[in-house]
Design a protein around this motif. Sequence first.
Motif, short mmCIF file in Angstrom:
data_model
loop_
_atom_site.label_atom_id
_atom_site.label_comp_id
_atom_site.label_asym_id
_atom_site.label_seq_id
_atom_site.Cartn_x
_atom_site.Cartn_y
_atom_site.Cartn_z
N LYS A 73 0.82 -1.20 0.00
CA LYS A 73 0.00 0.00 0.00
C LYS A 73 0.85 1.26 0.00
CE LYS A 73 -4.09 -2.01 2.23
NZ LYS A 73 -4.97 -1.98 3.44
N SER A 74 2.01 1.19 0.61
CA SER A 74 2.90 2.36 0.61
C SER A 74 3.38 2.67 -0.80
CB SER A 74 4.10 2.11 1.53
OG SER A 74 3.69 1.91 2.86
N VAL A 75 3.70 1.65 -1.58
CA VAL A 75 4.11 1.85 -2.97
C VAL A 75 2.98 2.49 -3.76
CG1 VAL A 75 4.86 0.70 -5.10
CG2 VAL A 75 5.72 -0.08 -2.89
N VAL A 76 1.78 1.98 -3.60
CA VAL A 76 0.63 2.50 -4.34
C VAL A 76 0.35 3.95 -3.94
CG1 VAL A 76 -1.85 2.25 -4.74
CG2 VAL A 76 -0.38 0.23 -4.69
N GLN A 77 0.43 4.27 -2.66
CA GLN A 77 0.19 5.63 -2.21
C GLN A 77 1.22 6.60 -2.78
OE1 GLN A 77 0.17 5.23 2.06
NE2 GLN A 77 -1.94 4.46 2.11
N ILE A 78 2.48 6.19 -2.83
CA ILE A 78 3.51 7.05 -3.40
C ILE A 78 3.26 7.26 -4.88
CG2 ILE A 78 5.97 7.20 -3.95
CD1 ILE A 78 6.51 5.72 -1.29
N MET A 79 2.93 6.19 -5.58
CA MET A 79 2.66 6.30 -7.01
C MET A 79 1.43 7.17 -7.27
SD MET A 79 4.99 4.60 -8.75
CE MET A 79 4.25 4.16 -10.33
N ASP A 80 0.39 6.98 -6.49
CA ASP A 80 -0.82 7.81 -6.66
C ASP A 80 -0.49 9.28 -6.48
OD1 ASP A 80 -2.54 5.73 -7.21
OD2 ASP A 80 -3.42 5.64 -5.20
N GLY A 81 0.33 9.60 -5.48
CA GLY A 81 0.71 10.99 -5.26
C GLY A 81 1.58 11.53 -6.37
N ALA A 82 2.50 10.73 -6.85
CA ALA A 82 3.43 11.18 -7.89
C ALA A 82 2.70 11.52 -9.19
CB ALA A 82 4.49 10.11 -8.15
N PHE A 83 1.62 10.81 -9.47
CA PHE A 83 0.91 10.99 -10.75
C PHE A 83 -0.50 11.55 -10.55
CE2 PHE A 83 4.25 7.92 -11.62
CZ PHE A 83 4.82 8.50 -12.74
N ALA A 84 -0.70 12.24 -9.42
CA ALA A 84 -2.02 12.82 -9.17
C ALA A 84 -2.35 13.92 -10.16
CB ALA A 84 -2.09 13.34 -7.74
N ALA A 85 -1.35 14.72 -10.51
CA ALA A 85 -1.57 15.78 -11.50
C ALA A 85 -1.67 15.16 -12.89
CB ALA A 85 -0.44 16.79 -11.44
N VAL A 86 -2.46 15.78 -13.74
CA VAL A 86 -2.58 15.33 -15.13
C VAL A 86 -2.09 16.46 -16.02
CG1 VAL A 86 -4.10 14.48 -16.95
CG2 VAL A 86 -4.56 13.88 -14.56
N PRO A 87 -0.94 16.31 -16.66
CA PRO A 87 -0.46 17.35 -17.57
C PRO A 87 -1.45 17.61 -18.70
CG PRO A 87 1.28 15.77 -17.07
CD PRO A 87 0.01 15.20 -16.53
N GLU A 88 -1.47 18.83 -19.17
CA GLU A 88 -2.32 19.16 -20.32
C GLU A 88 -1.80 18.41 -21.54
OE1 GLU A 88 -5.22 20.62 -22.73
OE2 GLU A 88 -5.09 20.78 -20.54
N PRO A 89 -2.64 17.61 -22.19
CA PRO A 89 -2.16 16.86 -23.35
C PRO A 89 -1.62 17.79 -24.44
CG PRO A 89 -4.28 16.01 -22.62
CD PRO A 89 -4.04 17.26 -21.85
N SER A 90 -0.54 17.36 -25.05
CA SER A 90 0.06 18.12 -26.14
C SER A 90 -0.78 17.97 -27.41
CB SER A 90 1.48 17.60 -26.41
OG SER A 90 1.42 16.32 -27.01
N PRO A 91 -0.55 18.83 -28.39
CA PRO A 91 -1.25 18.63 -29.67
C PRO A 91 -1.03 17.24 -30.26
CG PRO A 91 -0.30 20.81 -29.60
CD PRO A 91 0.20 20.10 -28.38
N LEU A 92 0.16 16.66 -30.06
CA LEU A 92 0.38 15.31 -30.58
C LEU A 92 -0.46 14.29 -29.83
CD1 LEU A 92 1.76 13.35 -32.48
CD2 LEU A 92 3.69 13.24 -30.88
N HIS A 93 -0.53 14.40 -28.51
CA HIS A 93 -1.41 13.50 -27.75
C HIS A 93 -2.83 13.55 -28.30
CE1 HIS A 93 1.72 13.66 -24.51
NE2 HIS A 93 1.25 12.45 -24.22
N ARG A 94 -3.32 14.78 -28.52
CA ARG A 94 -4.71 14.93 -28.98
C ARG A 94 -4.89 14.40 -30.40
NH1 ARG A 94 -3.97 19.98 -26.32
NH2 ARG A 94 -3.83 21.08 -28.32
N ALA A 95 -3.88 14.64 -31.25
CA ALA A 95 -3.99 14.14 -32.63
C ALA A 95 -3.99 12.62 -32.66
CB ALA A 95 -2.84 14.70 -33.47
N LEU A 96 -3.14 11.99 -31.85
CA LEU A 96 -3.11 10.53 -31.80
C LEU A 96 -4.42 9.98 -31.23
CD1 LEU A 96 0.52 9.95 -30.48
CD2 LEU A 96 -0.30 9.56 -32.81
N ALA A 97 -4.96 10.66 -30.21
CA ALA A 97 -6.21 10.20 -29.61
C ALA A 97 -7.37 10.29 -30.58
CB ALA A 97 -6.51 11.02 -28.36
N ALA A 98 -7.32 11.28 -31.48
CA ALA A 98 -8.40 11.45 -32.45
C ALA A 98 -8.19 10.65 -33.72
CB ALA A 98 -8.53 12.94 -32.81
N SER A 99 -7.05 9.99 -33.85
CA SER A 99 -6.73 9.26 -35.08
C SER A 99 -7.51 7.97 -35.18
CB SER A 99 -5.23 8.96 -35.12
OG SER A 99 -4.90 7.92 -34.22
#
Length: 278
Positions: A73-99
């Motif tokens: 559970k300690s590993v999961v809690q650390i990972m959850d905290g490390a990736f809690a923020a969601v970066p704004e997807p780049s134009p490439l992320h969005r283009a791939l998602a829409a492809s």
Amino acid sequence: MSDLIADIARQLDAGRVIPYLGPGMLALCAGDPVPATPQALVAVMTAKVSVPHKIRQRLTQAAQYIENFKHRKSVVQIMDGAFAAVPEPSPLHRALAASAAPLWVDTWYDDTLLAALRQARPQGGWRQVQGLSQSEHFGQWTASYDADDQPTDAPLADAVPLLYRPLGGRSPAGNYLVSDSDHVEVLTEIDIQTPIPAVVQERRKGRHFLFLGCRFDDQLTRSFARQIMKRSSDTHWAVLPDAPTRMEARFLEEQGIARLPLSLAAFADGLTQALAPA
């Protein structure tokens, strides 16, 4: 090179290319930072829990130490905290998602591509499947979720695109393959394809992989890529601006992966423009 990028875009539009994303894709993103390399992630872990000096820079070993001497559970809690923020997807992320890609493979723990899919496809109509740690889900290799983050075991129709996250991810359930034991369990079976979902095995047939933000300078990343792309086509591409290491070069040659010696940002601009609606 512009002609090749245009050809990759055409094949993406035709559903013949599978984007395979690594942590380097985060360099294209704005917004709240999350760890973008194994070194950055292990630094977050060892700032939370003291580990022996000799493994302080080794992600899987540090995670294993925390799992053994604290708790999973300690590993999961650390990972959850490390990736809690969601970066704004780049134009490439969005283009791939829409492809028209039938399958995306995302090999880092952040939810950036997931956010891009939600932006590009607000009506849903896609699914994700994540790898599971055997220490938490013994005997179950993957979990499947619909576009609303609800678990589902319903058969996947051919027309429904799939996000495959072999190492798990932050959303929706904090599934992570990160410790030594996590990887040993998967790698023990991956040669016979047991941990790889049947739908992934089916969709890769005859298709090309496009590696973005990936390096193959360690055995773990090479092993996952080799097994995930097994029985696909014999032509693939990897955007690698830096000269490959000896083992990377051997891997690229063995797998039929052509190196594109461009910066990821330059390639992203070219491919995003090529994928833009006329």
